[in-house]
Design an enzyme around this catalytic site. Structure first.
Site, mmCIF file in Angstrom:
data_model
loop_
_atom_site.group_PDB
_atom_site.id
_atom_site.type_symbol
_atom_site.label_atom_id
_atom_site.label_comp_id
_atom_site.label_asym_id
_atom_site.label_seq_id
_atom_site.Cartn_x
_atom_site.Cartn_y
_atom_site.Cartn_z
ATOM 1 N N CYS A 49 3.110 -7.466 9.213
ATOM 2 C CA CYS A 49 2.335 -7.195 7.991
ATOM 3 C C CYS A 49 1.518 -5.909 8.132
ATOM 4 O O CYS A 49 0.969 -5.615 9.192
ATOM 5 C CB CYS A 49 1.413 -8.374 7.710
ATOM 6 S SG CYS A 49 0.473 -8.202 6.191
ATOM 7 N N CYS A 53 -6.123 -7.781 8.861
ATOM 8 C CA CYS A 53 -6.993 -8.967 8.907
ATOM 9 C C CYS A 53 -7.203 -9.368 10.380
ATOM 10 O O CYS A 53 -6.232 -9.702 11.076
ATOM 11 C CB CYS A 53 -6.349 -10.110 8.126
ATOM 12 S SG CYS A 53 -5.766 -9.588 6.501
ATOM 13 N N CYS A 56 -5.581 -12.470 12.069
ATOM 14 C CA CYS A 56 -4.183 -12.826 11.789
ATOM 15 C C CYS A 56 -3.192 -12.309 12.819
ATOM 16 O O CYS A 56 -3.106 -11.116 13.103
ATOM 17 C CB CYS A 56 -3.788 -12.337 10.404
ATOM 18 S SG CYS A 56 -2.181 -13.000 9.898
ATOM 19 N N CYS A 93 4.175 -25.386 0.227
ATOM 20 C CA CYS A 93 3.558 -24.066 0.115
ATOM 21 C C CYS A 93 4.305 -23.064 0.995
ATOM 22 O O CYS A 93 4.548 -23.315 2.172
ATOM 23 C CB CYS A 93 2.100 -24.166 0.550
ATOM 24 S SG CYS A 93 1.249 -22.586 0.437
ATOM 25 N N CYS A 126 3.604 -24.167 -4.267
ATOM 26 C CA CYS A 126 2.478 -23.256 -4.063
ATOM 27 C C CYS A 126 2.990 -22.075 -3.258
ATOM 28 O O CYS A 126 3.832 -22.249 -2.382
ATOM 29 C CB CYS A 126 1.406 -24.019 -3.292
ATOM 30 S SG CYS A 126 0.112 -23.000 -2.626
ATOM 31 N N CYS A 186 -5.881 -21.670 -5.548
ATOM 32 C CA CYS A 186 -6.300 -22.320 -4.301
ATOM 33 C C CYS A 186 -6.990 -21.217 -3.510
ATOM 34 O O CYS A 186 -6.344 -20.250 -3.111
ATOM 35 C CB CYS A 186 -5.047 -22.830 -3.595
ATOM 36 S SG CYS A 186 -5.298 -23.238 -1.874
ATOM 37 N N ARG A 258 -9.655 -28.849 1.136
ATOM 38 C CA ARG A 258 -8.587 -28.979 2.140
ATOM 39 C C ARG A 258 -9.096 -28.665 3.536
ATOM 40 O O ARG A 258 -9.665 -27.604 3.781
ATOM 41 C CB ARG A 258 -7.414 -28.060 1.772
ATOM 42 C CG ARG A 258 -6.220 -28.225 2.684
ATOM 43 C CD ARG A 258 -4.951 -27.622 2.095
ATOM 44 N NE ARG A 258 -4.698 -28.174 0.775
ATOM 45 C CZ ARG A 258 -4.611 -27.459 -0.345
ATOM 46 N NH1 ARG A 258 -4.717 -26.168 -0.304
ATOM 47 N NH2 ARG A 258 -4.423 -28.048 -1.502
HETATM 48 N N1 SAM Z 1 -0.448 -12.529 3.381
HETATM 49 C C1 SAM Z 1 -1.019 -13.349 2.412
HETATM 50 C C2 SAM Z 1 -2.522 -13.207 2.300
HETATM 51 O O1 SAM Z 1 -3.134 -12.707 3.219
HETATM 52 O O2 SAM Z 1 -3.060 -13.628 1.273
HETATM 53 C C3 SAM Z 1 -0.696 -14.835 2.586
HETATM 54 C C4 SAM Z 1 -0.674 -15.465 3.967
HETATM 55 S S1 SAM Z 1 -2.206 -15.527 4.841
HETATM 56 C C5 SAM Z 1 -1.660 -15.888 6.459
HETATM 57 C C6 SAM Z 1 -3.017 -16.978 4.225
HETATM 58 C C7 SAM Z 1 -4.395 -17.307 4.768
HETATM 59 O O3 SAM Z 1 -4.287 -17.947 6.030
HETATM 60 C C8 SAM Z 1 -5.370 -16.168 5.027
HETATM 61 O O4 SAM Z 1 -5.984 -15.741 3.859
HETATM 62 C C9 SAM Z 1 -6.370 -16.820 5.960
HETATM 63 O O5 SAM Z 1 -7.446 -17.377 5.223
HETATM 64 C C10 SAM Z 1 -5.559 -17.923 6.643
HETATM 65 N N2 SAM Z 1 -5.391 -17.612 8.081
HETATM 66 C C11 SAM Z 1 -4.585 -16.675 8.611
HETATM 67 N N3 SAM Z 1 -4.704 -16.633 9.946
HETATM 68 C C12 SAM Z 1 -5.610 -17.571 10.277
HETATM 69 C C13 SAM Z 1 -6.177 -17.998 11.529
HETATM 70 N N4 SAM Z 1 -5.838 -17.437 12.678
HETATM 71 N N5 SAM Z 1 -7.093 -18.989 11.498
HETATM 72 C C14 SAM Z 1 -7.447 -19.564 10.328
HETATM 73 N N6 SAM Z 1 -6.952 -19.192 9.135
HETATM 74 C C15 SAM Z 1 -6.061 -18.211 9.097
HETATM 75 C C1 DTB Z 2 -4.916 -21.571 4.055
HETATM 76 O O1 DTB Z 2 -6.079 -21.412 3.633
HETATM 77 N N1 DTB Z 2 -4.614 -21.960 5.278
HETATM 78 C C2 DTB Z 2 -3.174 -22.003 5.455
HETATM 79 C C3 DTB Z 2 -2.655 -21.748 4.027
HETATM 80 N N2 DTB Z 2 -3.841 -21.409 3.313
HETATM 81 C C4 DTB Z 2 -1.572 -20.790 3.774
HETATM 82 C C5 DTB Z 2 -2.724 -21.009 6.466
HETATM 83 C C6 DTB Z 2 -3.394 -21.161 7.790
HETATM 84 C C7 DTB Z 2 -2.804 -20.184 8.735
HETATM 85 C C8 DTB Z 2 -3.263 -20.427 10.135
HETATM 86 C C9 DTB Z 2 -2.746 -19.447 11.094
HETATM 87 C C10 DTB Z 2 -1.269 -19.388 11.247
HETATM 88 O O2 DTB Z 2 -0.555 -20.396 11.106
HETATM 89 O O3 DTB Z 2 -0.784 -18.286 11.566
HETATM 90 FE FE1 SF4 Z 3 -1.010 -9.944 6.385
HETATM 91 FE FE2 SF4 Z 3 -2.062 -11.906 7.818
HETATM 92 FE FE3 SF4 Z 3 -3.648 -10.401 6.351
HETATM 93 FE FE4 SF4 Z 3 -1.953 -12.107 5.118
HETATM 94 S S1 SF4 Z 3 -3.673 -12.657 6.425
HETATM 95 S S2 SF4 Z 3 -2.351 -9.971 4.577
HETATM 96 S S3 SF4 Z 3 -0.238 -12.043 6.577
HETATM 97 S S4 SF4 Z 3 -2.410 -9.701 8.113
#
Ligand code: SAM
Ligand code: DTB
Ligand code: SF4
Length: 321
Positions: A49, A53, A56, A93, A126, A186, A258
């Protein structure tokens, strides 16, 4: 309920049992018996990506252990959706490691095709695809998307510490486009990223002042992923977690609250307190998007030990106030 930061602070700071008694009562008044919605997550495009973030593992900017995988086709996804349905999931989702989507793009069209097919299976569909505008939101709605996950993640003040490649306002704009298209929003966030309690409550303040209030509010505990800038963050204190769930429940009585990422690190007793305080949805299945989640069997046992029922029909149990 549109509460101010000061009101949220007074709730959050109540003696622990007084706070959870209050939130439990709000929960009972709006949701009746203890039913828990089970949501299955599938990462349909993993890693690589462009965004930065800090939490992530899917950001291309960090050296993580993740294997990058291209967008899954509709044919690859459908069996996974059927399996989720067989396991009792009421919501399926799908998430992509994208900054966002653009109408007319071939990959977005592939997602639209998948949404059309998955929605025929009779689960709520979703998606979480990142930023979008009104056109993309309309197309998703027409294809059968019922909800879109788009987290504000933290307070507007702390947001720039966590992400630099987009702004808090960009996230709000996407939420407005979804609301225009009448897609359920959501939206929630993550705790344990080094933010203060005030940041957490500011996040809840923004969410409960949205009009309409989000249909569901995921509260994620940071999963500290190796290789990301937040990999060494200490775990969230369980009482802080429960207090935030309780405050969220009181501020947004009709929202699904959630218990999202991070359940692997919560004890059964900790999770029980979260359910008592008003959480009524979890992600089920071995994986979240890339991180581990409790085994299905463990979750089933926990719900059964607590006498909590699985939601029987998607979105059919919300009582009026
Ligand atoms: N790329 C899209 C975005 O950022 O909206 C969708 C996928 S993103 C992985 C969805 C959500 O997962 C993020 O907004 C974040 O709140 C959550 N998330 C991602 N990595 C995480 C982590 N290591 N621990 C907890 N929540 C996480
Ligand atoms: C949300 O708030 N938590 C979920 C879902 N929306 C998409 C994602 C959590 C991701 C946790 C880290 C991972 O699996 O990489
Ligand atoms: Fe990309 Fe992860 Fe950020 Fe979503 S949360 S925009 S997958 S870096």
């Amino acid at each position: 309920m549109a509460l101010s930061l000061t009101e949220l602070q007074s709730l959050y700071e109540l003696p622990f049992f007084e706070l959870i008694e209050r939130s439990h009562q709000v929960h009972r008044n709006h949701w009746g018996r203890g039913e828990v919605q089970l949501c299955t997550l599938l990462s349909i495009k993993t890693g690589g990506c462009s965004e930065d973030c800090s939490y992530c593992t899917q950001s291309a900017r960090y050296k993580t252990e993740l294997d990058v995988e291209p967008l899954m086709t509709c044919e690859e996804i459908l069996p996974r959706a059927r399996q989720a349905k067989e396991h009792g999931a009421k919501r399926f989702c799908m998430g992509t490691a994208w900054r966002g989507v653009k109408s007319g793009d071939a990959k977005f069209n592939e997602v639209l095709k998948t949404v059309r097919e998955v929605s025929k299976l009779g689960m709520e569909v979703c998606v979480t695809l990142g930023l979008l505008g009104e056109q993309e939101a309309r197309e998703l709605k027409e294809a059968g998307v019922s909800a879109y996950n788009h987290n504000i993640d933290t307070s507007p003040e702390y947001y720039p510490q966590i992400i630099s490649t987009r702004t808090f306002e960009d996230r709000l704009k996407t939420i407005r486009a979804l609301q225009q298209a009448e897609i359920s929003v959501c939206s929630g966030g993550i705790i344990g990223m080094g933010e203060s309690i005030t940041d957490r409550l500011r996040m809840i303040e923004v969410l409960c002042n949205l009009d309409p209030v989000p249909e569901s509010v995921p509260i994620n505990a940071l999963v500290p992923m190796p290789g990301t800038p937040l990999e060494h963050q200490p775990p969230v204190d369980i009482f802080e977690f429960v207090r935030l769930i309780a405050t969220t429940r009181i501020a947004m009585p009709r929202a699904r609250v959630r218990l999202s990422a991070g359940r692997n690190k919560l004890s059964r007793e900790g999770q029980a307190l979260c359910f008592f305080a008003g959480a009524n949805s979890i992600h089920c299945g071995e994986k979240l998007l890339t991180a581990d989640n409790p085994q299905m069997q463990e979750d089933m046992e926990l719900l059964s030990q607590l006498g909590l029922l699985q939601e029987q029909e998607a979105c059919s149990h919300q009582k009026d106030a």
